[in-house]
Design a protein around this motif. Structure first.
Motif, mmCIF file in Angstrom:
data_model
loop_
_atom_site.group_PDB
_atom_site.id
_atom_site.type_symbol
_atom_site.label_atom_id
_atom_site.label_comp_id
_atom_site.label_asym_id
_atom_site.label_seq_id
_atom_site.Cartn_x
_atom_site.Cartn_y
_atom_site.Cartn_z
ATOM 1 N N GLY A 1 0.792 -1.222 0.000
ATOM 2 C CA GLY A 1 0.000 0.000 0.000
ATOM 3 C C GLY A 1 0.821 1.267 0.000
ATOM 4 O O GLY A 1 0.265 2.363 0.045
ATOM 5 N N GLN A 2 2.121 1.166 -0.017
ATOM 6 C CA GLN A 2 2.989 2.340 0.019
ATOM 7 C C GLN A 2 3.104 2.937 -1.375
ATOM 8 O O GLN A 2 3.239 2.225 -2.373
ATOM 9 C CB GLN A 2 4.361 1.928 0.557
ATOM 10 N N ASP A 3 3.051 4.267 -1.468
ATOM 11 C CA ASP A 3 3.191 4.970 -2.737
ATOM 12 C C ASP A 3 4.665 5.091 -3.085
ATOM 13 O O ASP A 3 5.485 5.531 -2.258
ATOM 14 C CB ASP A 3 2.559 6.357 -2.659
ATOM 15 N N VAL A 4 5.001 4.730 -4.304
ATOM 16 C CA VAL A 4 6.391 4.748 -4.746
ATOM 17 C C VAL A 4 6.454 5.232 -6.184
ATOM 18 O O VAL A 4 5.421 5.386 -6.855
ATOM 19 C CB VAL A 4 7.021 3.333 -4.641
ATOM 20 N N HIS B 1 12.526 -4.605 -9.185
ATOM 21 C CA HIS B 1 13.544 -4.843 -8.156
ATOM 22 C C HIS B 1 13.608 -3.623 -7.236
ATOM 23 O O HIS B 1 13.218 -2.516 -7.617
ATOM 24 C CB HIS B 1 14.894 -5.099 -8.829
ATOM 25 N N ILE B 2 14.092 -3.819 -6.010
ATOM 26 C CA ILE B 2 14.174 -2.728 -5.056
ATOM 27 C C ILE B 2 15.052 -1.602 -5.570
ATOM 28 O O ILE B 2 14.851 -0.429 -5.229
ATOM 29 C CB ILE B 2 14.687 -3.257 -3.686
ATOM 30 N N ASP B 3 16.048 -1.947 -6.410
ATOM 31 C CA ASP B 3 16.914 -0.913 -6.980
ATOM 32 C C ASP B 3 16.196 -0.087 -8.032
ATOM 33 O O ASP B 3 16.718 0.954 -8.442
ATOM 34 C CB ASP B 3 18.159 -1.563 -7.597
ATOM 35 N N GLN B 4 15.029 -0.538 -8.493
ATOM 36 C CA GLN B 4 14.275 0.187 -9.516
ATOM 37 C C GLN B 4 13.090 0.941 -8.917
ATOM 38 O O GLN B 4 12.201 1.371 -9.650
ATOM 39 C CB GLN B 4 13.761 -0.809 -10.567
ATOM 40 N N ILE B 5 13.100 1.091 -7.585
ATOM 41 C CA ILE B 5 11.978 1.728 -6.897
ATOM 42 C C ILE B 5 12.493 2.893 -6.057
ATOM 43 O O ILE B 5 13.517 2.756 -5.371
ATOM 44 C CB ILE B 5 11.243 0.703 -5.994
ATOM 45 N N ARG B 6 11.798 4.023 -6.147
ATOM 46 C CA ARG B 6 12.077 5.182 -5.306
ATOM 47 C C ARG B 6 10.855 5.464 -4.447
ATOM 48 O O ARG B 6 9.721 5.218 -4.838
ATOM 49 C CB ARG B 6 12.406 6.402 -6.148
ATOM 50 N N ILE B 7 11.092 6.029 -3.264
ATOM 51 C CA ILE B 7 10.026 6.208 -2.292
ATOM 52 C C ILE B 7 9.594 7.668 -2.272
ATOM 53 O O ILE B 7 10.418 8.572 -2.405
ATOM 54 C CB ILE B 7 10.507 5.769 -0.895
#
Length: 521
Positions: free
Chosen positions: A381-384, A422-428
């Protein structure tokens, strides 16, 4: 005596009386019965010596019985003995009662005695040189072996070097050599032990097993075993298998094989020479033990596969199971597993599950379990923002985390589509970053400027100067979220200052340098 004869008359026995002289050789000849009476027992003695019979003792009659069994007569032996210069001189010394040792004779001649005009060595007749060939021919008449010929000779005849003469007669007989058995195998010689793994290998074909041939390759140093099934045993197929092994383990120095057609082919020899093999040694024809290491492993592999009831479908799996166990088991020669000598380590199999972990392994695993991960963790549910990967779209697209697929992979919903990143392809988003003990990141927009807290050297965190804005500086308008964050930061900064620790020792003034010439001014 008459009563004893009458007693024996009731039985069907023939009473034969023998004098002591006629029964002298009973123990040796199992009581061979000569003609009754002493006169008939010596009837073969020549008339020239008949007058000497009365002087013969029991040993003389035993000697006469021995000589009569020889291929030559006793008269001939006595005559030829006296003709010989050396033996005739010994007879003369014995007849005159002289000591042979005093005349320079040594053993065994010093032990000669005279009986029935013949020289005797213990119980054996000394044969002169002229009659020795006839004696040897008679001993070898039935083509007996050397051991049996020597045993017979020790019961009848003697001369110096008789054992050597018997050996020469037996070894020079062409009929005996033509039908002789294979000599005893020489098992003391072995191949020189190599200095390193894969330095010398032994190869051979085994089979067929489950309609396939097996190429056996054995490392002479570590006893490492390679088995490759094949449907063809030609030189080309053998070259293909060895080329794969040379690529995996390197080129050996020496290759040992038998004289199979595939191993003596020109193509195979060219392959070894071009690969860098220095020596290709072939076993002797009809002597497979020269390549004994490969031959022994052929039997081992075949016995194991037959015991496992190998079929076409299970050949590969059974062979792999056998190789896993064999490479792990200690070898009877090296006392170490082949894998440890060849690979430098033991192979891990199912049996290793029964071994408990050591202390170092358990502690390491515990530390790894308690260690916090260094990668970021996102919540559902987190916006990224996620990397689009499409040149026709923006580089970063907004989305919502819908599921966590693993430690580093997430499922993100963007509009009506779902993507995996991947986590490296996601910004918060800045609003979704939690407090971690550092300055809170804030979303930068022209309408909402970032409030910066400015501190000067020597100014306390809770001092009014730090809390109030500087003159001439405009007070920014903050949103409710920013006001809450500012209040939390101010509360966190209001920490009671701790006075620095000072030393309580007495300080003295330093002694300064004073020039010497100033003391005299």
């Amino acid at each position: 005596m008459a009563n004893y004869a009458d007693y024996l008359a009731h039985f069907d026995y023939e009473v034969v009386y023998k004098t002591s002289k006629a029964n002298a050789n009973a123990d040796y000849c199992s009581r061979v019965t000569p003609p009754t009476g002493s006169a008939s027992a010596i009837r073969h003695i020549s008339s020239a010596t008949r007058e000497e019979v009365d002087g013969f003792d029991d040993f003389d009659f035993f000697t006469i019985h021995q000589i009569q069994q020889l291929p030559v007569k006793s008269e001939t032996i006595a005559r030829e003995t006296r003709k010989d210069l050396h033996l005739g001189r010994i007879i003369q010394l014995l007849e005159t009662g002289q000591n042979l040792a005093q005349h320079g004779l040594k053993a065994p001649e010093v032990k000669y005695t005279l009986a029935a005009n013949c020289l005797m060595f213990e119980h054996r007749v000394v044969v002169p040189p002229t009659l020795r060939h006839a004696i040897l021919k008679d001993l070898h008449a039935a083509h007996l072996g050397i051991v049996k010929m020597k045993a017979m000779a020790r019961s009848f005849v003697f001369w110096p070097g008789i054992d050597t003469d018997i050996e020469n007669v037996a070894k020079s007989c062409t009929d005996c050599i033509r039908h002789a058995h294979v000599p005893p195998k020489f098992r003391e010689h072995h191949w020189e032990y190599p200095k390193a793994p894969w330095e010398r290998i032994h190869i051979d074909y085994a089979g067929p097993v489950a309609d396939k041939m097996l190429l056996i390759i054995v490392d002479a140093y570590s006893k490492w075993l390679e088995v490759r099934p094949t449907t063809s045993t030609t030189a080309t197929a053998t070259i293909t298998i060895l080329d794969d092994l040379f690529t995996a383990y390197g080129v050996p120095v020496t290759v040992v094989s038998d004289n199979g057609r595939q191993f003596i082919a020109d193509d195979f020899k060219s392959f070894l020479r071009n690969s860098g093999v220095k020596y290709h040694k072939l076993s002797a024809p009809y002597h497979p033990s020269t390549n004994g290491q490969a031959e022994r492993y052929v039997q081992t592999v075949k016995d194991a596969l037959y015991a496992m009831k190998t079929t076409k479908e299970t050949l590969r799996s059974n062979l792999n199971e056998f190789l896993r166990q064999y490479r792990k088991a200690p070898h009877s020669v090296t006392m170490l597993p082949p894998a440890r000598l060849f690979l430098g380590r033991d192979l891990r199999t199912r049996l290793d599950l029964t071994r408990p972990d050591d202390v170092q392994t358990r502690v390491t695993q515990k530390h790894q379990a308690n260690m916090s991960s260094t990668f970021r963790i996102l919540n559902v549910g987190q916006d990224v923002y996620f990397l689009s990967g499409n040149k026709n779209m923006d580089k970063w697209l907004p989305g919502v985390i819908t599921a966590r697929l693993g430690d580093l992979h997430y499922e993100i919903k963007h509009g009506d589509k779902t993507v995996k990143r991947h986590i490296d392809q996601i910004r918060i988003f800045a609003e979704n970053i939690k407090e971690t003990g550092v300055d809170q990141q804030r979303k930068t927009t022209p309408e909402e400027p970032i409030l910066r807290r400015i501190r000067f050297h020597g100014q306390q965190r809770n001092s009014p100067a730090a809390a109030e804005p500087t003159l001439g500086t405009a007070t920014p308008v903050l949103s409710p979220a920013q006001e809450t964050a500012r209040a939390d930061a101010t509360e966190r900064d209001q920490v009671t200052p701790v006075a620095p620790r000072r030393s309580e020792r007495t300080r003295r003034a330093p002694l300064r340098f004073t020039p010497v010439h100033n003391l005299f001014n």
